[in-house]
Design a protein around this motif. Structure first.
Motif, PDB file in Angstrom:
ATOM      1  N   GLU A   1       0.824  -1.207   0.000  1.00 10.44           N
ATOM      2  CA  GLU A   1       0.000   0.000   0.000  1.00 10.44           C
ATOM      3  C   GLU A   1       0.856   1.253   0.000  1.00 10.44           C
ATOM      4  O   GLU A   1       1.825   1.354   0.759  1.00 10.44           O
ATOM      5  N   TYR A   2       0.487   2.229  -0.808  1.00 11.27           N
ATOM      6  CA  TYR A   2       1.009   3.603  -0.728  1.00 11.27           C
ATOM      7  C   TYR A   2       2.539   3.652  -0.810  1.00 11.27           C
ATOM      8  O   TYR A   2       3.184   4.479  -0.164  1.00 11.27           O
ATOM      9  N   LEU A   3       3.108   2.758  -1.608  1.00 10.15           N
ATOM     10  CA  LEU A   3       4.553   2.724  -1.748  1.00 10.15           C
ATOM     11  C   LEU A   3       5.049   3.950  -2.511  1.00 10.15           C
ATOM     12  O   LEU A   3       4.301   4.580  -3.268  1.00 10.15           O
TER      13      LEU A   3
ATOM     14  N   TRP B   1      -8.540   4.366  -0.889  1.00 12.23           N
ATOM     15  CA  TRP B   1      -7.175   4.328  -1.425  1.00 12.23           C
ATOM     16  C   TRP B   1      -6.954   5.494  -2.377  1.00 12.23           C
ATOM     17  O   TRP B   1      -5.930   6.176  -2.328  1.00 12.23           O
ATOM     18  N   GLY B   2      -7.915   5.749  -3.243  1.00 13.52           N
ATOM     19  CA  GLY B   2      -7.783   6.864  -4.173  1.00 13.52           C
ATOM     20  C   GLY B   2      -7.817   8.215  -3.493  1.00 13.52           C
ATOM     21  O   GLY B   2      -7.244   9.192  -3.992  1.00 13.52           O
ATOM     22  N   GLY B   3      -8.503   8.302  -2.342  1.00  8.31           N
ATOM     23  CA  GLY B   3      -8.464   9.527  -1.553  1.00  8.31           C
ATOM     24  C   GLY B   3      -7.126   9.709  -0.871  1.00  8.31           C
ATOM     25  O   GLY B   3      -6.600  10.827  -0.776  1.00  8.31           O
ATOM     26  N   PHE B   4      -6.564   8.588  -0.384  1.00  5.10           N
ATOM     27  CA  PHE B   4      -5.241   8.633   0.237  1.00  5.10           C
ATOM     28  C   PHE B   4      -4.203   9.133  -0.761  1.00  5.10           C
ATOM     29  O   PHE B   4      -3.436  10.061  -0.475  1.00  5.10           O
ATOM     30  N   ASN B   5      -4.141   8.465  -1.932  1.00  2.00           N
ATOM     31  CA  ASN B   5      -3.033   8.802  -2.823  1.00  2.00           C
ATOM     32  C   ASN B   5      -3.206  10.165  -3.479  1.00  2.00           C
ATOM     33  O   ASN B   5      -2.215  10.776  -3.892  1.00  2.00           O
TER      34      ASN B   5
ATOM     35  N   THR C   1      -8.601  -9.072   1.860  1.00  2.00           N
ATOM     36  CA  THR C   1      -9.228  -8.582   0.636  1.00  2.00           C
ATOM     37  C   THR C   1      -8.181  -8.297  -0.435  1.00  2.00           C
ATOM     38  O   THR C   1      -8.316  -8.722  -1.592  1.00  2.00           O
ATOM     39  N   MET C   2      -7.116  -7.597  -0.065  1.00  2.37           N
ATOM     40  CA  MET C   2      -6.063  -7.297  -1.031  1.00  2.37           C
ATOM     41  C   MET C   2      -5.311  -8.560  -1.454  1.00  2.37           C
ATOM     42  O   MET C   2      -4.859  -8.664  -2.603  1.00  2.37           O
TER      43      MET C   2
ATOM     44  N   HIS D   1       5.339   7.018   6.381  1.00  2.06           N
ATOM     45  CA  HIS D   1       5.329   7.170   4.932  1.00  2.06           C
ATOM     46  C   HIS D   1       3.882   7.197   4.439  1.00  2.06           C
ATOM     47  O   HIS D   1       3.069   6.337   4.771  1.00  2.06           O
ATOM     48  N   GLY D   2       3.555   8.182   3.661  1.00  2.00           N
ATOM     49  CA  GLY D   2       2.188   8.304   3.161  1.00  2.00           C
ATOM     50  C   GLY D   2       1.240   9.015   4.106  1.00  2.00           C
ATOM     51  O   GLY D   2       0.066   9.175   3.771  1.00  2.00           O
TER      52      GLY D   2
END
Length: 672
Positions: free
Chosen positions: A93-95, A126-130, A176-177, A224-225
């Motif tokens: 995630e979020y690498l 996830w799209g909001g995070f990135n 899930t992932m 990170h992230g």
């Protein structure tokens, strides 16, 4: 909810555009754009996700992205590296790799002949995070962001921890992932290399759950992230959107306080969905609201959106407890800034099982040791607005909790923000946590949960330098509950319930715990909000509109089940959740897919080490003679000193099994 079919500009769809990256990997993009964009270039709106645009998000993409394209934007949905129809392998995630790829994607978009060079990013979860993470990298092409249901702090407010307590969602979302990472690209789009790409994912994407559970303190993995490490890194305008039923509302208020860029916030009654089709309602014209934002920041059109109050929130009216609401009655309110200038909390002292404005004259030690089944009426940590996602009647848990009730309120009280509980507390074990729920008790005795919070008491001084408890020693601790927007009705009471367990929201302490609360020295601060006449003059949102729904054919009906069963002989309790989406054919692509997920959570009321969680996923994809099936299983249990994890993955290609593997780990518990 209205379906919009007439748009100012005609639309064309590019199903598969390849975006070349500097290392040779190609990402797959689906693009909706005006037919005349080559002659009249347009700004672009990017959504960048690992959830498979061909099937995973295809239904919601059909509702959102053509709408933007029809109003003069290129709407671009990109599968991340190693996901869907993109090349490469997704390894976490979020690498940094994810962000680096996005910077290249933005450059590619800006260089296209149909693009004006201005790009916005939109995304949920996830799209909001990135969107936030990439904004912090300050790419010149990125002019604005709409971030829904996201976070600024991956440790404090994500699927990993809550108040330093280990969320069960860390396991279930990791599972899930685990299943998503094993899925193939569509051969019709990527050609003969599909199988090589698929086998690469199966062999190399790994078992993320192991690293996730090994990282138990707020270290560089979570920093990170997390834009909270440097809010000042973000300079482009940010629109933050979320809902009270969602798991991510807290971060909106922190970011509104700390971001220095142009910013707005919108918080409705919704769960983890876009507000134009979310439940609980009311739904709003979120796509129209988004266009006002994009027109301002990507086209330079004055829409007045930045002249309106910075924070818009839905204050919910009292309702009976339900595990799912289609609508939550209430009203919109607004604030010019956050925190609310001049706001003062309403302080209620903890007395002998009562909440009162006047402090108790005597200090009483009240103790609680909850059954491990407290929390079964809590709903999911992050509801999606589906059946049985939301908290039920909190009377079910009162008998195993330490309860404090207020007197009935003489007049309504509005809350907006985070209740904060200040406790003088002692434990009889070195590891313990406390769960606090705040409910509104209606005249018939039913109790609707308003908010809740958790605190791992070994994290009382932060999430890095952890300290075991000295049994019997008293500690002063603060527990910040989730932000809420709620009206307490006249004649209703508030109930604060404290418990030593909250399953299956978080994993239990390693031993049964008794907590002792000093009542006269403990209090609850409520975020009382004064009436504002300006609320009555707010610009109303337009009715919800969407582009036409995806054309699809159901080949097999789905099913769902949500049950809690108790074995009266053994005492064991099991929660079971089934979500079978059936088998669906996307008519336009002649692409068939199906997803079935089962989740089981078991525990014995007297034994915290009896807690187990299991997931089973089956995913299938087909067209003509092509058929792929993924079977993914994961399990987790605990001992006093370890977390025990296992996984199994079987990939089927027709009658063949080209890949099968099992994983097993035992991870030391660190103050959990």
């Amino acid at each position: 909810m209205k379906t919009r079919t007439d748009f100012p500009r005609a639309i064309r769809l590019i199903e598969h555009a390849e975006i070349p990256l500097i290392d040779g990997v190609k990402l797959s993009a689906m693009i909706w754009l005006p037919k005349d964009a080559e002659q009249k270039p347009v700004p672009a709106i990017l959504e960048y996700l690992p959830y498979r645009k061909r099937d995973g998000t295809t239904e919601r993409d059909a509702l959102n992205h053509p709408y933007f394209a029809g109003h003069g934007y290129a709407a671009i949905r990109v599968d991340m590296r190693g996901a869907g129809d993109s090349e490469g392998v997704l390894k976490g995630e979020y690498l940094k790799q994810e962000q680096d790829d996005a910077l290249e994607v933005l450059k590619w978009i800006a260089a296209q002949s149909w693009s004006t060079g201005a790009v916005g990013m939109i995304g949920i979860s996830w799209g909001g995070f990135n969107g936030l993470q990439i904004a912090a990298r300050r790419p010149p092409e990125l002019k604005a962001v709409i971030s829904l249901c996201s976070t600024d702090d991956r440790y404090a407010d994500d699927i990993h921890f809550m108040g330093g307590c280990l969320l069960v969602d860390k396991f279930t979302w990791g599972s899930t992932m685990f299943s998503i990472n094993a899925t193939p690209p569509d051969p019709e789009l990527v050609g003969d290399k599909w199988r090589e790409l698929w086998l690469g994912r199966l062999k190399e994407s790994g078992f993320w759950l192991e690293e996730w559970h090994r990282r138990q303190r707020r270290d560089d993995f979570y920093k990170h992230g997390s834009i909270s490490e440097d809010y000042g890194a973000i300079e482009c305008p940010i629109y933050l959107v979320g809902g009270w039923m969602d798991g991510y509302s807290n971060a909106i208020f922190r970011m509104m306080e700390h971001l220095r860029c142009p910013k707005k916030a919108l918080i409705g009654p919704w769960a983890h969905k876009y507000p134009n089709f979310a439940e609980p309602g009311p739904r709003i014209g979120f796509l129209q609201e988004s266009l006002r934002w994009w027109d301002t920041w990507l086209k330079g059109v004055e829409t007045g959106i930045m002249e309106e109050p910075a924070v818009r929130a839905w204050i919910q009216e009292p309702v009976p407890p339900r595990t799912h609401y289609k609508e939550r009655p209430g009203r919109w309110v607004a604030e010019e800034s956050w925190p609310i200038e001049g706001a003062r909390p309403l302080r209620l002292s903890l007395g002998d099982h009562v909440l009162a404005e006047a402090p108790g004259k005597t200090e009483t030690a009240l103790s609680i040791s909850s059954p491990q089944t407290i929390g079964l009426a809590a709903g999911k940590w992050c509801p999606y607005g589906l059946e049985a996602d939301e908290p039920g009647d909190q009377r079910e848990e009162a008998g195993g909790s330490l309860v404090f009730d207020s007197a009935p309120f003489d007049e309504p009280l509005d809350l907006l923000g985070a209740p904060v509980l200040h406790l003088d507390i002692a434990a009889d074990r070195p590891n313990a946590f406390i769960a606090a729920t705040l409910s509104e008790v209606l005249p018939d005795g039913s109790a609707t949960r308003l908010t809740y919070g958790l605190l791992n008491l070994t994290h009382r001084d932060g999430h890095v330098d952890l300290k075991a408890l000295a049994p019997g020693k008293r500690y002063r601790v603060g527990l910040r509950m989730n932000d809420c927007g709620q009206r307490i009705g006249a004649g209703n009471r508030l109930r604060l319930a404290l418990s030593t367990s909250y399953w299956p929201i978080v994993w239990p302490s390693p031993e049964p715990v008794t907590l002792s609360v000093a009542t006269g020295a403990s209090h609850l601060d409520l975020p009382a909000r004064a009436p504002r006449p300006e609320d009555a003059t707010l610009r109303p949102f337009e009715p919800a509109e969407n582009a036409p729904a995806l054309r699809k054919t159901s080949l097999r009906q789905g099913a769902s089940a949500f049950t809690i069963t108790r074995d009266l002989k053994s005492g064991d309790v099991e929660m079971y959740r089934l979500q079978d989406d059936g088998l669906t054919q996307v008519d336009a692509f002649n692409w068939t897919y199906g997803v079935r997920a089962e989740r089981r959570y078991r525990i014995h009321p007297e034994d915290p080490l009896s807690a187990t969680a299991e997931t089973k996923w089956r995913k299938e994809y087909a067209r003509d003679g092509f058929h792929i099936a993924i079977e993914a299983q994961t399990a987790m249990s605990v001992t006093r000193t370890e977390l025990v994890l296992s996984g199994k993955l079987i990939a089927r290609e027709g009658d063949e099994v080209p890949f099968s593997r099992e994983w097993s780990y035992r991870i030391p518990r660190d103050h959990l």
